[in-house]
Scaffold this active site. Structure first.
Site, PDB file in Angstrom:
ATOM      1  CE1 TYR A 233       0.167   5.208   5.985  1.00  0.00           C
ATOM      2  CE2 TYR A 233       0.115   4.768   3.589  1.00  0.00           C
ATOM      3  CZ  TYR A 233      -0.300   5.778   4.507  1.00  0.00           C
ATOM      4  OH  TYR A 233      -1.215   6.972   4.966  1.00  0.00           O
TER       5      TYR A 233
ATOM      6  CG  ASP B   5     -16.599   9.119  23.706  1.00  0.00           C
ATOM      7  OD1 ASP B   5     -16.044  10.359  23.916  1.00  0.00           O
ATOM      8  OD2 ASP B   5     -17.725   8.958  22.568  1.00  0.00           O
TER       9      ASP B   5
ATOM     10  NE  ARG C  73      -3.308   2.483   2.895  1.00  0.00           N
ATOM     11  CZ  ARG C  73      -3.234   2.927   4.551  1.00  0.00           C
ATOM     12  NH1 ARG C  73      -2.540   2.268   5.728  1.00  0.00           N
ATOM     13  NH2 ARG C  73      -3.612   3.869   4.259  1.00  0.00           N
TER      14      ARG C  73
ATOM     15  NE  ARG D 216      -3.844  11.204   4.263  1.00  0.00           N
ATOM     16  CZ  ARG D 216      -4.442  10.382   4.355  1.00  0.00           C
ATOM     17  NH1 ARG D 216      -4.706   9.049   5.318  1.00  0.00           N
ATOM     18  NH2 ARG D 216      -4.610   9.731   3.386  1.00  0.00           N
TER      19      ARG D 216
ATOM     20  CD  GLU E 239      -2.862  10.683  17.571  1.00  0.00           C
ATOM     21  OE1 GLU E 239      -2.958  11.211  18.080  1.00  0.00           O
ATOM     22  OE2 GLU E 239      -2.876  10.827  15.693  1.00  0.00           O
TER      23      GLU E 239
ATOM     24  CG  ASN F  83      -0.872   3.585  12.690  1.00  0.00           C
ATOM     25  OD1 ASN F  83      -1.994   4.253  12.649  1.00  0.00           O
ATOM     26  ND2 ASN F  83      -0.206   3.397  11.968  1.00  0.00           N
TER      27      ASN F  83
HETATM   28  C1  DQA Z   1      -1.456   6.364   9.340  1.00  0.00           C
HETATM   29  C2  DQA Z   1      -1.750   7.731   8.450  1.00  0.00           C
HETATM   30  C3  DQA Z   1      -3.091   8.402   8.389  1.00  0.00           C
HETATM   31  O1  DQA Z   1      -3.493   9.233   8.157  1.00  0.00           O
HETATM   32  C4  DQA Z   1      -3.195   7.215   7.240  1.00  0.00           C
HETATM   33  O2  DQA Z   1      -5.120   7.206   6.976  1.00  0.00           O
HETATM   34  C5  DQA Z   1      -3.160   5.603   7.399  1.00  0.00           C
HETATM   35  C6  DQA Z   1      -1.930   5.488   8.059  1.00  0.00           C
HETATM   36  C7  DQA Z   1       0.390   6.591   9.110  1.00  0.00           C
HETATM   37  O3  DQA Z   1       0.703   5.391  10.282  1.00  0.00           O
HETATM   38  O4  DQA Z   1       0.463   6.881   8.378  1.00  0.00           O
HETATM   39  O5  DQA Z   1      -4.083   4.681   7.306  1.00  0.00           O
HETATM   40  O6  DQA Z   1      -1.697   6.551  10.440  1.00  0.00           O
END
Ligand code: DQA
Length: 145
Positions: A22, A86, A17, A110, A97, A73
């Protein structure tokens, strides 16, 4: 110490992907890297992925009393999910996060994380290393709590 690592939608497709964003590692590769670091830190991890918001909510709810912290994530749900926010608040466990990409350097939608304010902190932009740094953060704040 026992840490729950949760991965949201489409992260099962890592490696194929959008590798330019990524990277080329699969989710299993990231899990292996994290397990290696966890073993050296003497930490247990449980590593899961779901494409379904409600499943992630269930896992966060059920983590109470079982895990010490959550590395999350939330993928696309980061930007949309009041339910995840929530659940984090309801569970009361510390959550870190993480994101592979730098969400603040990408599309405007984003830039906003609905979960950031209820997490202990956010680490993004370091690829698989974001997970390792997140794990280290979990261990460090536990040690200093
Ligand atoms: C993500 C960033 C998000 O915006 C995106 O929808 C993902 C991956 C990241 O690990 O960079 O699916 O969480």
């Amino acid at each position: 110490m026992n840490i729950l690592v949760l991965n949201g939608p489409n992260l099962n497709l890592l490696g194929v992907r959008q590798p330019e964003i990524y990277g080329s590692l699969s989710l299993a590769d990231i899990e292996a890297i994290l397990r290696e670091r966890a073993a050296r830190l003497d930490v247990l991890i449980e590593f899961r992925q779901s494409n379904h918001e409600g499943v992630l909510v269930d896992w966060i709810q059920d983590s109470r009393g079982v895990f010490d912290a959550i590395l999350l994530n939330a993928a696309a749900y980061t930007h949309t999910s009041v339910a995840l926010r929530d659940a984090i608040l309801a569970t009361g466990l510390p959550v870190v996060e993480v994101h592979l990409s730098n969400i603040h350097a990408r599309e405007e939608f984003r830039h906003r994380s609905l979960i950031a304010a209820v997490c202990r902190g956010q680490i993004c932009g370091f690829g698989a290393q974001s997970y390792v740094l997140g794990l280290e953060a979990c261990v460090t704040f536990k040690a200093t709590a």
